[in-house]
Motif scaffolding. Structure first.
Motif, PDB file in Angstrom:
ATOM      1  N   ASN A 174      -7.025   2.317  -0.150  1.00 42.63           N
ATOM      2  CA  ASN A 174      -7.135   1.857  -1.492  1.00 42.63           C
ATOM      3  C   ASN A 174      -6.079   1.667  -2.610  1.00 42.63           C
ATOM      4  O   ASN A 174      -6.077   1.209  -3.487  1.00 42.63           O
ATOM      5  N   LEU A 175      -5.257   2.644  -2.206  1.00 43.54           N
ATOM      6  CA  LEU A 175      -4.012   2.986  -3.276  1.00 43.54           C
ATOM      7  C   LEU A 175      -2.910   2.132  -2.934  1.00 43.54           C
ATOM      8  O   LEU A 175      -2.289   2.003  -2.018  1.00 43.54           O
ATOM      9  N   ALA A 225      -2.221   3.263   3.099  1.00 48.30           N
ATOM     10  CA  ALA A 225      -3.394   3.561   2.449  1.00 48.30           C
ATOM     11  C   ALA A 225      -4.551   2.325   2.263  1.00 48.30           C
ATOM     12  O   ALA A 225      -4.088   1.682   2.040  1.00 48.30           O
ATOM     13  N   HIS A 227      -3.542  14.135  -3.977  1.00 48.12           N
ATOM     14  CA  HIS A 227      -4.403  14.632  -2.902  1.00 48.12           C
ATOM     15  C   HIS A 227      -3.442  15.552  -2.186  1.00 48.12           C
ATOM     16  O   HIS A 227      -3.839  16.796  -1.721  1.00 48.12           O
ATOM     17  N   ALA A 273       0.728  -1.147  -0.112  1.00 49.68           N
ATOM     18  CA  ALA A 273       0.027  -0.036  -0.163  1.00 49.68           C
ATOM     19  C   ALA A 273       0.833   1.147   0.127  1.00 49.68           C
ATOM     20  O   ALA A 273       1.920   1.102   0.628  1.00 49.68           O
ATOM     21  N   ALA A 274       0.154   2.275  -0.626  1.00 46.56           N
ATOM     22  CA  ALA A 274       0.919   3.508  -0.609  1.00 46.56           C
ATOM     23  C   ALA A 274       0.847   4.344   0.759  1.00 46.56           C
ATOM     24  O   ALA A 274       0.076   3.736   1.689  1.00 46.56           O
ATOM     25  N   ASP A 288      -2.295   9.517  -1.273  1.00 49.13           N
ATOM     26  CA  ASP A 288      -2.195   9.990  -2.371  1.00 49.13           C
ATOM     27  C   ASP A 288      -1.524  11.196  -2.787  1.00 49.13           C
ATOM     28  O   ASP A 288      -1.881  12.422  -2.258  1.00 49.13           O
ATOM     29  N   GLN A 324       0.255   1.569  -8.470  1.00 44.77           N
ATOM     30  CA  GLN A 324      -0.749   2.130  -9.128  1.00 44.77           C
ATOM     31  C   GLN A 324      -0.240   3.609  -9.336  1.00 44.77           C
ATOM     32  O   GLN A 324      -0.760   4.479 -10.267  1.00 44.77           O
ATOM     33  N   LEU A 325       0.745   4.173  -8.490  1.00 43.47           N
ATOM     34  CA  LEU A 325       1.308   5.321  -8.620  1.00 43.47           C
ATOM     35  C   LEU A 325       2.428   5.590  -9.942  1.00 43.47           C
ATOM     36  O   LEU A 325       2.835   4.646 -10.197  1.00 43.47           O
TER      37      LEU A 325
END
Length: 560
Positions: A554-555, A552, A228, A221-222, A225, A559-560
């Motif tokens: 959901n992230l 994180a 954001h 997980a990150a 975000d 995905q980044l």
């Protein structure tokens, strides 16, 4: 005192003319202000730049009136006593101090520095900026450095590899061997591919890329975000910024407090209000009170736990009625006699020691709180926590007793109390209807008694639908029990590491008389033993001791 001020005026084709003026006074002021004896129009001159005082004929005292100083005879100074022939340079003007002629006590000559003179003076004062301006050249040091790198960085380690005795000898001399090519032992988690350097170093002479990490760590997980929370530390961060291998068995994780406090010291300002987290830089000195994960329900009845700041007034809405102080009293009266209960009687750690197992009625409460419902059947009990099954069981039980007979309660009809022998004629249709009617009424009566008097209401909040208020045994609802298994949702805590402590050191259960009391310790309790990175006599606890970085919801990093 009379001053002779002589100005040198340069004209075309090298011609020179002079203009003389007389100044009266002890001090000759110099600057860009209109009241100065020597007026300088250059913007680089201050309004009151310097002053010259005549000490005696041909002797002067020069003083700077600005912090930068002035240049006298080519040297920077703040005050100097000089004689005739001394020069003062201010911006593009040279002032030469002279021996005074007849009828004058002091004299100066003012001339302009041309561009050639200014460039030459600047060149004289400039420091060397390249090797060409010094006696040291590039070629010879470069050859020395090349030979040293070739010898100590390549030839000696290579020789120690192919000639083992030489390698052992060099190891005792401090000279480089093949060990100088080894950056250090791998972390324990990476040792299974330790001989395959390309797993991480995909391209020679390039730093390890994030894709090499996320190739295996696909579900990592990150932290947050970066779109954001517009922070360079997030958008530009590499995996290797925090995780560097070849540092030993436990060197992959950066444990420094600065890793987190660098951003969280003023996170609201850094994120322009996008983050609502309070500042936190040191657990022992600057950390907000804990936030707890409390059970809650939304308007539609959905279970939606909330994070709430811990305060002395905060209460828990678990749906239970429970008195810890009563249960912890010595010599508690129970169906099996007097007994002493302890915290461990109900609260037992799970297999990993992280949290506590849920309190189970059947294994922890049932010994004292039996669910019997009929004195004529002391071994029969209703099921726990299932309203519909309780009513169904009571209906079935009393219907069976009514049809079989032999139930000697005085409220029952005579043919229900009468014991029938095997093979005896069964009840008539009318008697069967009356027996089942009595059984239904008896079942509802017992259900009402269980829900409101001697069983469920002892520990639970029991309500009844208004529409079924006049219908015996119907419409009962028991408030669901919602106890947070993990209280610190934003942190990690394990009971296993605190096994040397007593429960009462953190949980004041022996004085709690209500299930609404929050028996979860706050930060002040933890600070009795824990401090920040510089713990002193206490346990040094950095941010990652309690918090995860990759959190994180959901992230993912991929995905980044």
């Amino acid at each position: 005192m009379r001053w002779l001020i002589r100005r040198v005026l340069k004209q075309g084709k090298g011609a020179v003319s002079y203009e003389e003026d007389v100044h009266f006074g002890e001090v000759l002021s110099i600057g860009r202000a209109a009241d100065q004896a020597i007026f300088l129009s250059d913007i680089r001159a201050a309004l009151n730049h310097a002053r010259v005082t005549a000490i005696s004929p041909g002797n002067y005292k020069v003083e700077s009136l600005i912090l930068a100083g002035i240049r006298v005879n080519g040297a920077l100074t703040y005050a100097a006593n000089v004689g005739a022939g001394a020069t003062v340079e201010i911006a593009s003007t040279r002032i030469t101090l002279l021996d005074p002629p007849r009828d004058f006590e002091a004299a100066v000559e003012i001339s302009a520095l041309d561009k050639t003179e200014q460039e030459a003076a600047k060149a004289r004062r400039a420091k060397p900026t390249s090797l060409k301006q010094t006696w040291l050249g590039k070629r010879l040091p470069s050859w020395f450095a090349f030979v040293a790198v070739l010898l100590f960085g390549l030839l000696l380690p290579l020789a120690s590899h192919f000639v083992p005795p030489l390698g052992r000898l060099l190891a005792h001399t401090g000279l480089p061997t093949t060990a100088s090519w080894n950056p250090g032992p791998l972390d324990a988690a990476h040792r299974f591919f330790g001989d395959d350097c390309k797993q991480c170093h995909a391209k020679p002479f390039l730093t390890v890329r994030d894709t090499a990490c996320t190739h295996c760590h696909t579900r990592m997980a990150a932290h947050a975000d970066p779109a954001h929370f517009n922070l360079p530390q997030l958008g530009e961060a590499r995996c290797a910024s925090c995780h560097q291998d070849h540092l030993g068995l436990a060197g992959m994780v950066n444990t420094g407090q600065q890793l987190c406090s660098g951003c969280h010291a003023d996170l609201k300002t850094r994120t322009a209000g996008a983050s609502q987290l309070e500042a936190a830089t040191d657990f022992g000195k600057a950390h907000p009170e804990f936030r707890l994960r409390l059970p809650a329900w939304d308007a539609s009845g959905q279970f939606t736990p909330q994070l709430t700041r811990l305060t002395p007034q905060l209460k828990e809405n678990s749906g239970l009625k429970f008195d810890h102080a009563l249960h912890l009293k010595p010599g508690l009266n129970s169906p099996g006699g007097r007994r002493d209960l302890h915290c461990a009687s109900c609260h037992q750690p799970d297999a990993g020691g992280l949290a506590m197992k849920p309190v189970a009625f059947e294994s922890m409460c049932h010994d004292c709180h039996t669910l019997g419902f009929d004195t004529f059947a002391p071994d029969r009990q209703v099921p726990h926590a299932k309203v519909a099954e309780v009513v169904y069981m009571l209906d079935d039980y009393y219907a069976k007793r009514a049809l079989e007979g032999g139930y000697t309660e005085t409220s029952a009809p005579g043919f229900v109390q009468q014991r029938r022998r095997p093979g005896e004629a069964s009840l008539s249709p009318q008697q069967t209807i009356e027996a089942l009617s009595w059984a239904r009424d008896k079942s509802r009566q017992v259900a009402d008694s269980l829900f409101t008097g001697r069983a469920c209401v002892t520990c639970h909040t029991v309500t009844r639908d208004a529409a079924a208020a006049n219908t015996p045994g119907a419409g009962w609802k028991i408030a669901p029990v919602r106890v947070a298994g993990i209280w610190y949702a934003e942190a990690k805590f394990t009971h296993a590491k605190h096994s040397t402590m007593q429960c009462k050191d953190c949980h004041q259960a022996d004085t709690s008389t209500s299930a609404g009391d929050l028996l979860i310790p706050g930060i002040a309790n933890c600070r009795q033993c824990h401090a920040g990175e510089s713990g002193g006599s206490k346990v040094a606890s950095t941010c990652i001791a309690c918090h995860r970085y990759h959190q994180a919801e959901n992230l993912l990093l991929k995905q980044l």
